[in-house]
Structure formats: C-alpha cells, structure tokens
Enzyme design. Structure first.
Site, PDB file in Angstrom:
ATOM      1  N   HIS A  18     -29.536 -36.741  53.216  1.00  0.00           N
ATOM      2  CA  HIS A  18     -29.726 -36.754  51.763  1.00  0.00           C
ATOM      3  C   HIS A  18     -30.609 -37.933  51.392  1.00  0.00           C
ATOM      4  O   HIS A  18     -30.472 -39.021  51.966  1.00  0.00           O
ATOM      5  CB  HIS A  18     -28.379 -36.860  51.043  1.00  0.00           C
ATOM      6  CG  HIS A  18     -28.434 -36.494  49.596  1.00  0.00           C
ATOM      7  ND1 HIS A  18     -28.881 -37.374  48.633  1.00  0.00           N
ATOM      8  CD2 HIS A  18     -28.109 -35.353  48.953  1.00  0.00           C
ATOM      9  CE1 HIS A  18     -28.823 -36.778  47.447  1.00  0.00           C
ATOM     10  NE2 HIS A  18     -28.356 -35.567  47.606  1.00  0.00           N
TER      11      HIS A  18
ATOM     12  N   ASP B 102     -25.421 -29.197  49.843  1.00  0.00           N
ATOM     13  CA  ASP B 102     -26.262 -27.995  49.768  1.00  0.00           C
ATOM     14  C   ASP B 102     -26.008 -27.067  50.954  1.00  0.00           C
ATOM     15  O   ASP B 102     -26.057 -25.841  50.816  1.00  0.00           O
ATOM     16  CB  ASP B 102     -27.749 -28.388  49.730  1.00  0.00           C
ATOM     17  CG  ASP B 102     -28.101 -29.183  48.494  1.00  0.00           C
ATOM     18  OD1 ASP B 102     -27.708 -28.763  47.401  1.00  0.00           O
ATOM     19  OD2 ASP B 102     -28.752 -30.229  48.621  1.00  0.00           O
TER      20      ASP B 102
END
Length: 427
Positions: free
Chosen positions: A306, A363
């Site tokens: 991330h 995600d």
C-alpha cells in the site's frame, strides 16, 4: 523542541511556525513563504503537503494504525455498525440510541429517487461502466434537489447529508441492475441500511431474497473499513471542488470520478482482472510469483502492499477473517478464488514479500469477497463508493464549516520563455 523552522534564502531569514496535531504530528506552516520570499514549494503528488486541518480520520502508515474520530478501526469493525460509523464521521460522536433511531428514520425518509432519473439511466448503453453512470446520476441529483444548502445552518447540512445517504444506495444498485439487465428496485424501510442495499442489488421481481447474516456482516465491515481514509485522491477532490462552494452532490460526483481510477478505488477491480489473467494463462501461481520478483519484468501483483501503509494494512487484518468466513459459508468452487488463496499464501510466507512488507491489502480481500457474491467486476468500485460516501460527506461538511479557502495550487512554469508573435505567412 523548537516551535519554528528558520529558512535562510538570499541573505534573509524567515521564521516558519511549526504546528502540532493531537497525535503529535508536526507540520511547517509555509502560507507566508511566497509573499516573503517569492518562493513556492514543489511537491508532486502532494506526498509531503498538508492541505487542511481535520478532526475526522487519523492514519499512521508506519505503525499501521487507522482511527475515526479517535476510535481505532479494529474496535469499530468489531463492535459498531456501518450506520453508527456514518453518524460518527458526520456528527463527530457515537450516537445515543435515540440519536441513532432518528438518524435511521431520517435516512429512510429520503431513500427513494425521482422516477425521472430512470430516464437518464435508460439513456446509458448497457455497456456503460457503472462508475460513469453513478457519477452522472449523483450529479443529476442537484437538478432534482435544487435548494441551496446554507452551510451556516447545522440543520441544512444534516438534511443534505441524510438525503444523499438515503438516495445513494438506490442509485448504486441501479448501476448493477442495468448491467445485469434487471429492472430497477426500490428501498425497503423494514430493513437495515446494509440489508436494504443488499436487496436493492439482488432481489428479483416476484421472489423473496434470503439474507445470509455472514454476507451482511462482511458487507457491513467492508463499508466501515472503506468509510474514510484521510486525504486520499477522491477525498481531496471532494474538498477541492467543494472549496469553490460547489454543492454537496456535485462535489461527491467529482469524488466518484476520482475514485474510478485503477490507482485508487479501481484497485479491487484490478485484482480480479489480474486473477483472471493468471487463470487464462493456465493458473500457475508460482510462475506469476516469480514474475513479480523479477525486477526486469513489468508485472506487478495487484492488491499487495500500500502506498500509505509501510506495514500491514490494518483493514486487511479485519476483512481477511470476513473473507475466509464467506468462502467457507458459501462453499464456492471457483478457480479464480483458488488462485487468490495461492497468492495470499505466497505473500504471507515467501521471504521476498515478507521482507518488503508486500502483504495483501484491503483491495485484495474486498475483490475476492465481491467476486464470491457474484457482483460484476466493474461494480467493485461502486461498492467502494457506497462505503466511502459518509467520509466524503464528513470531509465536505468540515471543509465548509471551517471556511476553507478555495483550493489553488501553484506551479513551476517550464515552458517557452517570452517570445514575439509571428504572422502566419512568416512562419
């Protein structure tokens, strides 16, 4: 520790104040820099630039911490509900039972959409991406709700918030139903917010829809985890557009468009597209793991690591449990989901990924959940938007209440220097 920074330039000294946040973050105030020195700061992507002060969300990427209004995301996901979190973000405190009951009733009062909006929906081809449809329908709400919001009125701001919270799930569900060739559906006031959205998505005419509590709980948690994430691309877009005193619906529509991108909300869609590509190539997970390790190979694993979190994404720890529960509960036999499990195992155990802290992020797991629920891949980002809506509203509301000046970034011009116009016959 000093409460100021000294900048030396062109034989002069300039004192710049240092502000301290409630979690001991430090910020240099450069608002006087250009006026005093003629200089501007250069920060492509705004990675080191604070555009506002905010009391809504705190994020510490190094420590892997996320909190809303001071409450750790882990506690909210375990003990709270999405509706409570919506109230918390927008109003600033967790609701009492009477406050929560009124909030739900006020949202339900607005959980319908004008039939005229269906004409706009019908004008889109069935191949239209749901995010483009959702942004257009949200913007169109301005025409059907033309009353100006008095930002000095708490009542007006609240009414605008519950109006959009009520109508948005209806619009989002219409995007999926158009994709699937189903007639539009309408809200059921007897259901909770998440349950109502679930039936808006999936209920077929003339049929009862059984609610799976494991699925509803997973969606509730996903929406909580997506509800806000500090000054990301879409949230900053909502604040920037709103700083021009554009209305709430127009500002949220701009946020939807920003969220659409594959580097932002579209990442969970990109995860499934990657898994599809691996399946179509034969499903050899190790081959693609090796490609991800090869610095000369352009392939990158989607849904791992991330930009903000330098450690494990705290939201991923929470939603992984819900993801495992759904896959076990539904008993789905899907080669794509098996590939996902293989990638997850490699990323959690392979020294290459562990050393670089390239763990599965939210995600990755949200994409798997939506795939398991038979939600079309192009709808994944719409689901993200449903969760992010209360955060966008809270950020827009805070921006207007604090009278944030209109956003106007500077630039460093690197084009042609001054030159004289040449008539066309002489060029």
């Amino acid at each position: 520790m000093s409460d100021k920074v000294i900048l030396k330039y062109d034989g002069k000294e300039l004192e710049l104040a240092v502000s301290t946040g409630s979690m001991d973050e430090k910020a240099i105030d450069v608002s006087s820099l250009r006026g005093a020195t003629g200089l501007i700061t250069m920060d492509p992507g705004y990675k080191n630039t604070g555009a506002c002060e905010s009391k809504i969300t705190f994020l510490d990427g190094e420590e892997g911490k996320l909190s809303y209004r001071g409450y750790p995301i882990e506690q909210l996901a375990e003990k709270s509900s999405f509706v409570e979190v919506m109230y918390l973000l927008i109003k600033g405190h967790l609701p009492t039972q009477p406050e929560l009951d009124k909030f739900v009733a006020d949202i339900n009062e607005h959980n319908y959409v004008s039939e005229d909006l269906i004409k706009i929906l019908d004008a889109f081809p069935s191949s239209a991406h749901p995010m483009g449809v959702l942004a257009s329908l949200t913007s169109a709400l301005s025409a059907f709700n033309p009353k100006c919001v008095n930002v000095n009125s708490e009542e007006d701001l609240y009414r605008a918030a519950v109006t959009l919270l009520g109508k948005f799930p209806v619009l989002a569900s219409w995007c999926q139903r158009k994709t699937k060739g189903l007639p539009v559906n309408y809200s059921n006031d007897q259901l909770g917010y998440v349950e109502n959205f679930y039936q808006l998505l999936f209920k077929k005419p003339g049929q009862e829809l059984a609610m799976n509590p494991v699925v509803v709980d997973a969606l509730d948690k996903l929406f909580i985890l997506h509800a806000d994430h500090e000054q990301n691309c879409s949230t900053s877009t909502v604040r920037l557009v709103g700083s021009s005193h554009a209305g709430l619906f127009a500002s949220i529509s701009s946020g939807i468009s920003a969220l659409w991108g594959p580097l932002h909300g579209g990442a969970n869609q990109a995860v499934i597209e990657m898994l599809e590509a691996i399946k179509n190539d034969g499903g050899d997970v190790q081959k693609w793991i090796d490609k991800a390790k090869d610095k000369n190979d352009p392939f990158r694993l989607m849904g791992f690591g991330h930009r903000v979190y330098k450690n494990f994404d705290p939201r991923a720890r929470i939603i992984k449990v819900a993801c495992d529960n759904i896959l076990e509960q539904l008993g789905i036999d899907d080669p794509i989901l098996e590939i996902a499990k293989g990638l997850e195992k490699a990323a959690l155990e392979d020294e290459y990924f562990v050393e670089r802290k390239l763990y599965p992020n939210v995600d990755f797991y949200s994409g798997i959940i939506y795939k398991a629920l038979d939600i079309p891949t192009e709808m994944f980002t719409v689901m993200f938007a449903v969760g992010r809506l209360p955060g966008w509203i809270a950020q827009w509301k805070e921006m207007r209440e604090t009278n944030q000046p209109i956003g106007r970034p500077r630039q460093l011009y690197t084009g042609e220097p001054d030159r004289d116009y040449v008539p066309v016959e002489n060029r």
